[in-house]
Design a protein around this motif. Structure first.
Motif, PDB file in Angstrom:
ATOM      1  N   THR A   1       0.823  -1.214   0.000  1.00 15.14           N
ATOM      2  CA  THR A   1       0.000   0.000   0.000  1.00 15.14           C
ATOM      3  C   THR A   1       0.860   1.268   0.000  1.00 15.14           C
ATOM      4  O   THR A   1       0.491   2.281   0.589  1.00 15.14           O
ATOM      5  N   GLY A   2       2.036   1.202  -0.651  1.00  7.59           N
ATOM      6  CA  GLY A   2       2.894   2.376  -0.781  1.00  7.59           C
ATOM      7  C   GLY A   2       2.382   3.311  -1.869  1.00  7.59           C
ATOM      8  O   GLY A   2       1.289   3.127  -2.418  1.00  7.59           O
TER       9      GLY A   2
ATOM     10  N   SER B   1       0.693  -5.997   4.401  1.00  8.16           N
ATOM     11  CA  SER B   1       1.092  -6.681   5.638  1.00  8.16           C
ATOM     12  C   SER B   1       0.171  -6.291   6.792  1.00  8.16           C
ATOM     13  O   SER B   1       0.321  -6.807   7.901  1.00  8.16           O
ATOM     14  N   SER B   2      -0.759  -5.365   6.544  1.00 12.19           N
ATOM     15  CA  SER B   2      -1.567  -4.822   7.640  1.00 12.19           C
ATOM     16  C   SER B   2      -3.059  -4.875   7.308  1.00 12.19           C
ATOM     17  O   SER B   2      -3.493  -4.353   6.270  1.00 12.19           O
ATOM     18  N   ASN B   3      -3.841  -5.468   8.214  1.00 12.74           N
ATOM     19  CA  ASN B   3      -5.292  -5.529   8.001  1.00 12.74           C
ATOM     20  C   ASN B   3      -5.916  -4.135   8.019  1.00 12.74           C
ATOM     21  O   ASN B   3      -6.867  -3.862   7.308  1.00 12.74           O
ATOM     22  N   GLU B   4      -5.343  -3.272   8.842  1.00 19.32           N
ATOM     23  CA  GLU B   4      -5.863  -1.901   8.917  1.00 19.32           C
ATOM     24  C   GLU B   4      -5.699  -1.198   7.566  1.00 19.32           C
ATOM     25  O   GLU B   4      -6.604  -0.530   7.072  1.00 19.32           O
ATOM     26  N   LYS B   5      -4.528  -1.381   6.948  1.00 15.52           N
ATOM     27  CA  LYS B   5      -4.301  -0.766   5.638  1.00 15.52           C
ATOM     28  C   LYS B   5      -5.223  -1.392   4.585  1.00 15.52           C
ATOM     29  O   LYS B   5      -5.698  -0.713   3.677  1.00 15.52           O
ATOM     30  N   LEU B   6      -5.477  -2.691   4.711  1.00 14.69           N
ATOM     31  CA  LEU B   6      -6.368  -3.352   3.746  1.00 14.69           C
ATOM     32  C   LEU B   6      -7.787  -2.785   3.866  1.00 14.69           C
ATOM     33  O   LEU B   6      -8.484  -2.604   2.867  1.00 14.69           O
TER      34      LEU B   6
ATOM     35  N   ASN C   1      -3.858 -10.343   3.078  1.00 13.60           N
ATOM     36  CA  ASN C   1      -2.748 -10.007   3.956  1.00 13.60           C
ATOM     37  C   ASN C   1      -1.592 -10.958   3.629  1.00 13.60           C
ATOM     38  O   ASN C   1      -1.691 -12.160   3.850  1.00 13.60           O
ATOM     39  N   TYR C   2      -0.491 -10.405   3.047  1.00 12.31           N
ATOM     40  CA  TYR C   2       0.596 -11.274   2.582  1.00 12.31           C
ATOM     41  C   TYR C   2       1.469 -11.796   3.722  1.00 12.31           C
ATOM     42  O   TYR C   2       2.359 -12.620   3.496  1.00 12.31           O
TER      43      TYR C   2
ATOM     44  N   GLU D   1       0.843 -16.201   3.314  1.00 11.65           N
ATOM     45  CA  GLU D   1       2.120 -16.086   2.588  1.00 11.65           C
ATOM     46  C   GLU D   1       1.987 -16.533   1.143  1.00 11.65           C
ATOM     47  O   GLU D   1       2.675 -16.032   0.259  1.00 11.65           O
ATOM     48  N   ASP D   2       1.081 -17.516   0.875  1.00  4.52           N
ATOM     49  CA  ASP D   2       0.855 -17.929  -0.516  1.00  4.52           C
ATOM     50  C   ASP D   2      -0.238 -17.051  -1.126  1.00  4.52           C
ATOM     51  O   ASP D   2      -1.243 -17.550  -1.649  1.00  4.52           O
ATOM     52  N   TRP D   3      -0.005 -15.732  -1.083  1.00  2.00           N
ATOM     53  CA  TRP D   3      -1.008 -14.795  -1.603  1.00  2.00           C
ATOM     54  C   TRP D   3      -1.266 -15.031  -3.094  1.00  2.00           C
ATOM     55  O   TRP D   3      -2.337 -14.713  -3.606  1.00  2.00           O
ATOM     56  N   ASP D   4      -0.285 -15.638  -3.778  1.00  2.00           N
ATOM     57  CA  ASP D   4      -0.473 -15.945  -5.203  1.00  2.00           C
ATOM     58  C   ASP D   4      -1.610 -16.969  -5.368  1.00  2.00           C
ATOM     59  O   ASP D   4      -2.450 -16.839  -6.264  1.00  2.00           O
ATOM     60  N   ASN D   5      -1.648 -17.965  -4.470  1.00  2.00           N
ATOM     61  CA  ASN D   5      -2.733 -18.948  -4.542  1.00  2.00           C
ATOM     62  C   ASN D   5      -4.071 -18.301  -4.193  1.00  2.00           C
ATOM     63  O   ASN D   5      -5.112 -18.666  -4.754  1.00  2.00           O
ATOM     64  N   ALA D   6      -4.031 -17.337  -3.276  1.00  2.00           N
ATOM     65  CA  ALA D   6      -5.272 -16.615  -2.936  1.00  2.00           C
ATOM     66  C   ALA D   6      -5.794 -15.876  -4.173  1.00  2.00           C
ATOM     67  O   ALA D   6      -6.998 -15.839  -4.422  1.00  2.00           O
ATOM     68  N   VAL D   7      -4.871 -15.309  -4.971  1.00  2.00           N
ATOM     69  CA  VAL D   7      -5.292 -14.617  -6.212  1.00  2.00           C
ATOM     70  C   VAL D   7      -5.923 -15.637  -7.174  1.00  2.00           C
ATOM     71  O   VAL D   7      -6.967 -15.383  -7.788  1.00  2.00           O
ATOM     72  N   LEU D   8      -5.320 -16.825  -7.272  1.00  2.00           N
ATOM     73  CA  LEU D   8      -5.874 -17.863  -8.163  1.00  2.00           C
ATOM     74  C   LEU D   8      -7.277 -18.270  -7.703  1.00  2.00           C
ATOM     75  O   LEU D   8      -8.194 -18.418  -8.514  1.00  2.00           O
ATOM     76  N   GLU D   9      -7.439 -18.383  -6.369  1.00  2.00           N
ATOM     77  CA  GLU D   9      -8.775 -18.732  -5.846  1.00  2.00           C
ATOM     78  C   GLU D   9      -9.795 -17.653  -6.205  1.00  2.00           C
ATOM     79  O   GLU D   9     -10.927 -17.946  -6.573  1.00  2.00           O
ATOM     80  N   LEU D  10      -9.366 -16.404  -6.111  1.00  2.00           N
ATOM     81  CA  LEU D  10     -10.300 -15.297  -6.367  1.00  2.00           C
ATOM     82  C   LEU D  10     -10.599 -15.112  -7.849  1.00  2.00           C
ATOM     83  O   LEU D  10     -11.516 -14.370  -8.222  1.00  2.00           O
ATOM     84  N   THR D  11      -9.802 -15.739  -8.706  1.00  2.00           N
ATOM     85  CA  THR D  11     -10.006 -15.554 -10.153  1.00  2.00           C
ATOM     86  C   THR D  11     -10.407 -16.881 -10.821  1.00  2.00           C
ATOM     87  O   THR D  11     -10.164 -17.065 -12.020  1.00  2.00           O
TER      88      THR D  11
END
Ligand code: NAP
Length: 338
Positions: free
Chosen positions: A170-171, A193-198, A211-212, A216-226
């Motif tokens: 979120t930079g 890395s922060s739920n508050e920022k999300l 939340n990465y 940690e496998d945020w890439d798999n989370a993206v696959l699930e969402l798509t």
């Protein structure tokens, strides 16, 4: 006039100095700066991790906004009172980048002093007008971070409504990418890395958040969402440490805009790049032409940059420390003058 100089590297060594106020040569304008914003690069420039052989002393920071207070002989494009921002690469007006154009980037050496000062002179060709609805602090966030996100999505990415964009963290660059993607009718998945920022990103229109740190496998989370297909675009600001996951998260034939290197070391498998026919495109800021196109879109949409915190001029070192802490969401600004 007051200015800051990098005389020796290190944030605590940033020197507050008095310099002679410049006067515009023919074809130049004199800008009285009201605000500057920080990019990750400025932190690297001041700390000496960007280019340890940089020519010193040098005024840091590339992104500023102010008003023209005087014009040199032969200036036809501008008048005193115009509100402007110097462009990031002073010699890049149009077309592709080149070594020569890249070397004209502000705020990374004595040849092209940056904007952390009260006044500066610039070629009349190397400044652009501030969108009317933005104040100086908001405008100061545009020249590097916003333009890079714009280039990544609309120029390199040729983003279409209905496509899915993943932005990392979120930079400054990532939050502009979120805003531009929503402006184009895209679906945005953002990581942090922060739920508050999300939560904050959701308020700005993010469709899905990951939340990465906890996933940690945020890439798999993206696959699930798509639906296992992967995203159309990834705005890659992590570099070595995140690229392997970005390659997994993007769809076959998708686009990864390679922008930054915020993460630690890592390895990626080149086989994914060709087996998935991924378009892996390096993106370096943008030209004046792209900047003007972006400003038109910002003006029509009345888009407002997201500023996390504004520091007074005499607190520029605190602003750098705040960036180092990674606590910010969007942009950090330094107010210049009264
Ligand atoms: N190519 C170009 O022309 C260009 C232009 C501008 C910037 N850049 C580069 O792009 C990068 C971003 O710049 P910036 O100014 O936007 O930086 P910034 O504002 O300092 O961004 C910091 C944020 O990035 C996120 N982050 C850090 N490590 C991460 C990781 N491993 N995975 C996901 N997110 C991570 C964090 O977000 P959370 O706190 O939400 O976790 C952190 O708060 C830098 O490497 C910079 O040098 C390149």
């Amino acid at each position: 006039m007051k200015a800051y100089e990098v005389q020796q590297f290190g944030i605590d060594n940033l020197a507050s100095v008095n310099r002679e106020e410049p006067s515009p040569k023919p074809d130049e304008v004199l800008i009285k700066f009201h605000a500057a914003s920080l990019n990750h690069r400025d932190f690297m420039v001041v700390s000496g991790t960007s280019n340890p052989r940089m020519k010193l002393p040098a005024v840091p920071f590339s992104d500023g906004a102010g008003e023209i207070t005087a014009v040199g002989e032969g200036v036809t494009k501008w008048n005193a009172g115009d509100r402007v921002m110097p462009i990031f690469a002073q010699g890049w007006f149009d077309g592709e980048s080149s070594d020569e154009k890249r070397r004209t980037s502000l705020g990374a050496g004595a040849q092209w002093d940056g904007v952390l000062r009260e006044f500066g002179t610039f070629s009349q060709e190397s400044v652009v007008r501030i969108p009317e609805h933005l104040n100086y602090e908001e405008a100061a966030t545009l020249p590097c971070a916003a333009l890079t996100a714009w280039n990544a999505l609309t120029v390199s990415g040729r983003l279409k409504a209905g496509e899915t964009v993943v932005t990392l963290g979120t930079g400054g660059v990532s939050i502009f990418a979120l805003q531009f993607a929503k402006l184009s009718g895209a679906r945005v998945i953002i990581t942090s890395s922060s739920n508050e920022k999300l939560e904050h990103a959701k308020q700005l229109g993010a469709d899905e958040t990951i939340n990465y740190k906890t996933r940690e496998d945020w890439d798999n989370a993206v696959l699930e969402l798509t639906g296992k297909a992967g995203a159309d675009h990834v705005v890659e600001v992590g570099g070595s440490g995140t690229l392997a996951k970005s390659l997994n998260a993007v769809r076959i034939g998708g686009h990864i805009a390679m922008i930054g290197a915020l993460s630690g070391p890592g390895q990626f498998n080149p086989i994914h790049v060709f087996m998935k026919a991924i378009r892996l495109q390096g993106v370096f800021t943008g030209s004046r032409h792209m900047f003007e196109e972006m400003n038109r879109a910002i003006s029509i949409a009345k888009l407002r940059p997201v500023i996390d915190r504004t520091f007074m001029f005499d607190k520029a070192v605190d602003a750098l420390r705040y960036m180092e802490s990674g606590s910010h969401f969007g942009k950090i600004v330094v107010k210049i003058g009264e």
